[in-house]
Design an enzyme around this catalytic site. Structure first.
Site, PDB file in Angstrom:
ATOM      1  N   ARG A  60      46.365  20.093  28.434  1.00 23.78           N
ATOM      2  CA  ARG A  60      46.415  18.721  27.970  1.00 23.78           C
ATOM      3  C   ARG A  60      46.763  18.735  26.483  1.00 23.78           C
ATOM      4  O   ARG A  60      46.885  19.782  25.872  1.00 23.78           O
ATOM      5  CB  ARG A  60      45.108  17.975  28.237  1.00 23.78           C
ATOM      6  CG  ARG A  60      43.782  18.751  28.300  1.00 23.78           C
ATOM      7  CD  ARG A  60      43.331  19.380  27.035  1.00 23.78           C
ATOM      8  NE  ARG A  60      43.393  18.409  25.952  1.00 23.78           N
ATOM      9  CZ  ARG A  60      43.502  18.757  24.678  1.00 23.78           C
ATOM     10  NH1 ARG A  60      43.586  20.016  24.335  1.00 23.78           N
ATOM     11  NH2 ARG A  60      43.539  17.842  23.735  1.00 23.78           N
ATOM     12  N   ALA A  62      49.533  16.172  23.990  1.00 26.06           N
ATOM     13  CA  ALA A  62      50.921  15.760  24.169  1.00 26.06           C
ATOM     14  C   ALA A  62      51.934  16.910  24.062  1.00 26.06           C
ATOM     15  O   ALA A  62      52.713  17.136  24.997  1.00 26.06           O
ATOM     16  CB  ALA A  62      51.245  14.639  23.166  1.00 26.06           C
ATOM     17  N   GLN A 213      36.654  16.479  24.948  1.00 26.55           N
ATOM     18  CA  GLN A 213      37.601  17.441  24.369  1.00 26.55           C
ATOM     19  C   GLN A 213      37.157  17.895  22.968  1.00 26.55           C
ATOM     20  O   GLN A 213      37.508  18.986  22.518  1.00 26.55           O
ATOM     21  CB  GLN A 213      39.007  16.830  24.264  1.00 26.55           C
ATOM     22  CG  GLN A 213      39.738  16.641  25.586  1.00 26.55           C
ATOM     23  CD  GLN A 213      39.546  15.251  26.172  1.00 26.55           C
ATOM     24  OE1 GLN A 213      38.465  14.662  26.033  1.00 26.55           O
ATOM     25  NE2 GLN A 213      40.554  14.709  26.840  1.00 26.55           N
ATOM     26  N   ASP A 254      49.504  10.737  20.953  1.00 22.02           N
ATOM     27  CA  ASP A 254      50.198  10.974  22.227  1.00 22.02           C
ATOM     28  C   ASP A 254      51.516  10.232  22.304  1.00 22.02           C
ATOM     29  O   ASP A 254      52.410  10.615  23.055  1.00 22.02           O
ATOM     30  CB  ASP A 254      49.286  10.574  23.386  1.00 22.02           C
ATOM     31  CG  ASP A 254      48.117  11.535  23.482  1.00 22.02           C
ATOM     32  OD1 ASP A 254      47.142  11.368  22.728  1.00 22.02           O
ATOM     33  OD2 ASP A 254      48.213  12.505  24.288  1.00 22.02           O
ATOM     34  N   ASN A 264      46.380   7.296  20.833  1.00 21.18           N
ATOM     35  CA  ASN A 264      45.647   8.557  20.836  1.00 21.18           C
ATOM     36  C   ASN A 264      44.405   8.371  21.694  1.00 21.18           C
ATOM     37  O   ASN A 264      44.132   7.294  22.211  1.00 21.18           O
ATOM     38  CB  ASN A 264      45.293   8.967  19.400  1.00 21.18           C
ATOM     39  CG  ASN A 264      44.877  10.429  19.309  1.00 21.18           C
ATOM     40  OD1 ASN A 264      45.589  11.325  19.738  1.00 21.18           O
ATOM     41  ND2 ASN A 264      43.693  10.667  18.774  1.00 21.18           N
ATOM     42  N   LYS A 265      43.645   9.468  21.854  1.00 22.91           N
ATOM     43  CA  LYS A 265      42.470   9.428  22.710  1.00 22.91           C
ATOM     44  C   LYS A 265      41.579   8.230  22.441  1.00 22.91           C
ATOM     45  O   LYS A 265      41.364   7.868  21.265  1.00 22.91           O
ATOM     46  CB  LYS A 265      41.661  10.727  22.494  1.00 22.91           C
ATOM     47  CG  LYS A 265      40.463  10.913  23.365  1.00 22.91           C
ATOM     48  CD  LYS A 265      40.731  10.758  24.837  1.00 22.91           C
ATOM     49  CE  LYS A 265      41.892  11.604  25.287  1.00 22.91           C
ATOM     50  NZ  LYS A 265      42.443  11.235  26.603  1.00 22.91           N
TER      51      LYS A 265
HETATM   52  C1  LIG Z   1      48.298  17.152  19.742  1.00 23.39           C
HETATM   53  S1  LIG Z   1      48.280  15.872  20.874  1.00 23.39           S
HETATM   54  C2  LIG Z   1      46.598  15.866  21.328  1.00 23.39           C
HETATM   55  C3  LIG Z   1      46.162  14.551  21.881  1.00 23.39           C
HETATM   56  O1  LIG Z   1      46.119  14.595  23.322  1.00 23.39           O
HETATM   57  C4  LIG Z   1      44.785  14.321  23.705  1.00 23.39           C
HETATM   58  O2  LIG Z   1      44.673  13.645  24.911  1.00 23.39           O
HETATM   59  P1  LIG Z   1      44.368  14.481  26.282  1.00 23.39           P
HETATM   60  O3  LIG Z   1      43.322  15.491  25.945  1.00 23.39           O
HETATM   61  O4  LIG Z   1      43.914  13.416  27.256  1.00 23.39           O
HETATM   62  O5  LIG Z   1      45.698  15.090  26.667  1.00 23.39           O
HETATM   63  C5  LIG Z   1      44.249  13.482  22.576  1.00 23.39           C
HETATM   64  O6  LIG Z   1      44.770  12.164  22.614  1.00 23.39           O
HETATM   65  C6  LIG Z   1      44.781  14.260  21.415  1.00 23.39           C
HETATM   66  O7  LIG Z   1      44.753  13.622  20.180  1.00 23.39           O
END
Ligand SMILES: CSC[C@H]1O[C@H](OP(=O)(O)O)[C@H](O)[C@@H]1O
Length: 362
Positions: A60, A62, A213, A254, A264-265
């Site tokens: 996971r 982006a 995360q 993202d 973003n998250k």
């Molecule tokens: C460097 S991009 C990381 C970005 O992605 C995460 O989401 P996910 O864990 O659901 O893929 C989160 O938004 C992070 O900031």
């Protein structure tokens, strides 16, 4: 002649690794759903494996999603087993169907679609040509992370003065680290470079419910690197800011729209509002591959909604009544007006707006 040192990489294992030749190789993914308890790997040999791995957040972040999808298309271009339903399709039909299929795995991170489109546009969709491009995307991202880190660190050291008698203190959310990218991360990149250059820093990482995360991944990778990281619950952010413990907030993204609005998250927007209230600079770090200039503003960014059990049974414990209604947007959008600066591999975009973002990327 002095050898240039290898690029710095945190002690954790790279999350993504291609194994073998183009025609028969496969993708090995660090299974991030098992971190920080166990370090296990998933060997992906089919497009379905790749789709599942992205959907389940085995991989996971982006940039990492984009890199994974690119390698997934190499697998899609390989000759399938004779008993596979894909065997009836021509190689090009198989490739195009796989592009469309991988694009349905998660909707928000634009890097997924950027990587698929980049491979789709190649004149040659053979395994060898696709693997070469996937490896280029991977290496470009590694370099972009390092450039983001250096631009960010230079800017922060020049513009942010920590409170007396303590190191420069960051607050970060979710994981925009080495586990989310092909390199040292985006938000974490200046942290790793500061650590490597013996510049004293302190990090507050919040847990980032519901999938944690922050506690499972960011706290893990920063602690593994020997960086001073403190874990807090999401709802402690206002308190630590009010106590003047935080000098800056830095997060990943993202998808960033043309006016600088950044998805973003979930919980990032909360932090941006809190940072504004406490007059704390708020930074978003992302490579240029995370920008979507086709969207004028953040209201057009698709926001993924995830399953109820990620809230009610997070990591095995039932923490809510059976059949309770839930709403679980996985991302939110921070308006560009709340962002002190965007940081990319090309440099800094202070007070981002449509004019400055498009000029920066042109
Ligand atoms: C460097 S991009 C990381 C970005 O992605 C995460 O989401 P996910 O864990 O659901 O893929 C989160 O938004 C992070 O900031």
């Amino acid at each position: 002649m002095q050898q240039t040192p290898p690029p710095y990489h945190p002690p954790i294992a790279p999350p993504i690794e291609w194994i073998g030749p183009a025609e028969s190789g496969h993708l090995r993914l660090l299974d991030q759903t098992q971190l920080p308890i166990t370090t296990t790997y998933l060997d992906c040999t089919t497009t379905q494996h790749i789709w599942d791995a992205i959907k389940r957040l085995v991989v996971r972040g982006a940039p990492a999603i984009g890199i994974t999808a690119a390698y997934g298309l190499v697998i899609a271009s390989q000759t399938p087993p004779p008993n596979s339903p894909l065997a009836a399709l021509s190689p090009e039909d198989r490739f195009q169907k796989s592009c469309d299929y991988l694009a349905t795995s998660r909707p928000t991170a634009v890097n997924l679609f950027w990587a698929i489109d980049r491979l789709r546009k190649l004149p040659d969709h053979s395994p060898a040509a696709l693997l070469a491009e996937a490896k280029k995307i991977h290496e470009e991202d590694r370099k972009m992370c390092h450039a983001i880190g250096q631009h960010a660190l230079d800017y922060l050291l020049q513009h942010i003065t920590p409170h007396t008698n303590r190191p420069l203190t960051f607050h970060t959310h979710c994981n925009a680290g080495a586990l989310a990218t092909g390199g040292i991360g985006t938000a974490t990149a200046p942290m790793y470079l500061a650590h490597e250059q013996n510049i004293p820093i302190r990090i507050f990482a919040d847990e980032t419910r519901p999938l944690l995360q922050g506690s499972r991944l960011t706290a893990f990778e920063l602690q593994s690197a020997g960086i001073d990281v403190t874990l807090i619950c999401d709802d402690m952010a206002a308190h630590v800011m009010q106590q003047k413990l935080i000098d800056l907030v830095i997060v990943g993204a993202d998808r960033i729209a043309a006016n600088g609005d950044a998805a973003n998250k979930i919980g990032t927007y909360n932090l941006a509002v809190l940072a504004k209230h406490h007059n704390i600079p708020f930074f978003v770090a992302a490579p240029s591959s995370t920008f979507d200039l086709s969207l004028s503003d953040g209201s057009h960014i698709p926001i993924e909604e995830r399953a109820s059990n990620e809230i009610t049974q997070g990591f095995g414990n039932q923490t809510a009544p059976n059949n309770i209604k839930t709403y679980s947007p996985a991302f939110d959008v921070t308006p560009h007006a709340l962002i002190t600066a965007l940081i990319t591999e090309r440099g800094i975009i202070p007070k981002p707006n449509t004019q400055s973002v498009t000029a920066h990327l042109s």
